[in-house]
Enzyme design. Structure first.
Site, PDB file in Angstrom:
ATOM      1  CG  ASP A   1     -61.651 -27.038  34.587  1.00 36.21           C
ATOM      2  OD1 ASP A   1     -62.711 -27.690  34.433  1.00 36.21           O
ATOM      3  OD2 ASP A   1     -61.033 -26.533  33.637  1.00 36.21           O
TER       4      ASP A   1
ATOM      5  CG  ASP B   1     -57.540 -38.644  46.401  1.00 40.62           C
ATOM      6  OD1 ASP B   1     -57.905 -38.412  47.567  1.00 40.62           O
ATOM      7  OD2 ASP B   1     -56.387 -39.016  46.115  1.00 40.62           O
TER       8      ASP B   1
ATOM      9  CE  LYS C   1     -60.296 -29.888  31.427  1.00 44.16           C
ATOM     10  NZ  LYS C   1     -60.631 -28.498  31.798  1.00 44.16           N
TER      11      LYS C   1
ATOM     12  CE1 TYR D   1     -54.775 -40.969  41.888  1.00 46.70           C
ATOM     13  CE2 TYR D   1     -56.201 -41.481  43.735  1.00 46.70           C
ATOM     14  CZ  TYR D   1     -55.479 -40.564  42.995  1.00 46.70           C
ATOM     15  OH  TYR D   1     -55.450 -39.247  43.392  1.00 46.70           O
TER      16      TYR D   1
HETATM   17 MG    MG Z   1     -57.131 -38.452  49.831  1.00 50.52          MG
END
Ligand code: MG
Ligand code: NAI
Length: 353
Positions: free
Chosen positions: A223, A247, A190, A129
């Site tokens: 995951d 998030d 990851k 982001y």
């Molecule tokens: Mg959110």
């Protein structure tokens, strides 16, 4: 009486107004929190009126305050020129840590299990982001690996991590675990696939962890983590992760303890903080005083705690617990028919008992 604080009060759009009105009832009538509340303009209304959802005067006002309480804003996709005021606030005020506690309070009929007490720390300024994106690869032609792609038919979003960015969020998580006696910190990544960035995240985290020998460090792929959070969520305490994984995972953990009506958050730098329920503006419920104010009231509790008003925070949390345990005054999402403000008033009643 406490020290006099300056608090920015920014309900925003839609139900942001309903839930912050409820939070104010709790603050004004249930505590002796000594503050000047300074209203701040933010949200879709200001985008429509003035072409800016976060007017400069709001940013200037925020700089003069100790902390901010924020409701929710409406935003719509594909509106040319529109920039998310929340993302801008995170950047302007360097609110690098997004903390979301998820506790199963007794009596909450929406609890997935009754023994959950997790806290997610999400890095809030970097990663996927960071906003470094390319709508074609023309600018990237000097970088060898991009030459093989069709320039006009290739898009790129960059995942940017800095050592300092990783260090400070991991440190936040460990400090919180230490202060609040959580035995474990789980680092979610990851690194087996996204090797450069998540590899660095784990390396830096290992360095930070050395300062906290009493806390057990777990590492989990994102995951597998999602699966484990459904299978055995009671095993986890503090979870620290990067922007996009955080998030996603924090919405999952919120749902384990009642969903949007309970999801409070603190976005903090080292000197400023913004507290908000994580739900949106739910336009269809605007002004109806139907929605659950507990997420906003829990956000207020986080604000008290951050300001060092620990006793006030504890008292407020106790009152919320009693409201839930009694189960008489609750909003529709909990199967009740009380209004947003009724819940606030019930919490005030409990606090003043
Ligand atoms: Mg959110
Ligand atoms: P939303 O969170 O506003 O609402 C989705 C649904 O969740 C609501 O219709 C309602 O059924 C339920 N809900 C939300 N808050 C609740 C509460 N306190 N108590 C009980 N039920 C509650 O998400 P949606 O509909 O996707 O987005 C609406 C607008 O909000 C959009 O413009 C979106 O961009 C914006 N948004 C803003 C956020 C923010 O200000 N932080 C976060 C998420 C969405």
């Amino acid at each position: 009486m406490t020290k006099k604080y300056k608090i920015a009060f920014m309900p925003g759009d839609g139900i942001g107004n309903d839930v912050l009105e409820a939070a104010r009832i709790v603050i004004d009538e249930g505590t002796d929190f000594n503050a000047e509340f300074i209203p701040g303009d933010i949200g879709w209304v200001f985008w429509e009126k003035e072409g800016d959802a976060l007017p400069e005067r709001t940013v200037e006002m925020l700089k003069e305050t100790d902390a901010a309480l924020f409701g929710a804003i409406t935003s719509k996709p594909n509106v040319p020129g529109y920039r998310s005021p929340i993302v801008r606030l995170r950047q302007i005020f360097n609110l690098y840590s997004n903390m979301r506690p998820c506790k199963a309070y007794e009596g909450n009929p929406l609890n997935y299990r009754d023994d959950l007490d997790l806290v997610v720390f999400r890095e809030n300024t970097e990663g996927l982001y960071a906003g470094i994106e390319f709508y074609d690869t023309t600018e990237l032609q000097d970088v060898k690996v991009f030459k093989k792609f069709d320039q006009k038919k290739t898009t790129v979003s960059c995942r940017v991590f800095t050592e300092e960015g990783c260090r400070r969020i991991v440190k936040k998580g460990f400090e919180y675990a230490k202060k609040n006696n959580y035995p474990t910190v789980t680092l979610v990544h990851k690194a087996n696939v996204i090797r450069a960035t998540d590899g660095m995240f784990l390396r830096v985290a290992d360095e930070v962890a050395k300062d906290y020998p009493d806390i057990e460090v777990w590492k989990q792929n994102i995951d597998a983590m999602c699966m484990q959070l459904i299978k055995n969520p009671q095993n986890y305490g503090v979870i620290v992760t990067t922007n996009m994984f955080g998030d996603i995972v924090s919405d999952l953990t919120a749902q384990l303890v009642g969903g949007l009506g309970f999801a409070a958050s603190a976005s903090t730098s080292d000197s400023f903080a913004l507290f908000e329920p994580t739900h949106g503006s739910a336009p269809k419920y605007t002004g109806q005083y139907k929605v659950n104010p507990i997420a906003a009231i829990l956000s207020t509790m986080l604000m008290f705690d951050w300001l060092g008003e620990t006793e006030m925070a504890k008292k407020l949390e106790e009152a919320i617990k009693i409201n839930l345990k009694e189960g008489k005054v609750r909003t529709y999402d909990l199967g009740g028919s009380s209004s947003t403000l009724d819940v606030a008033k019930d919490i005030v009643r409990i606090m003043n008992k």
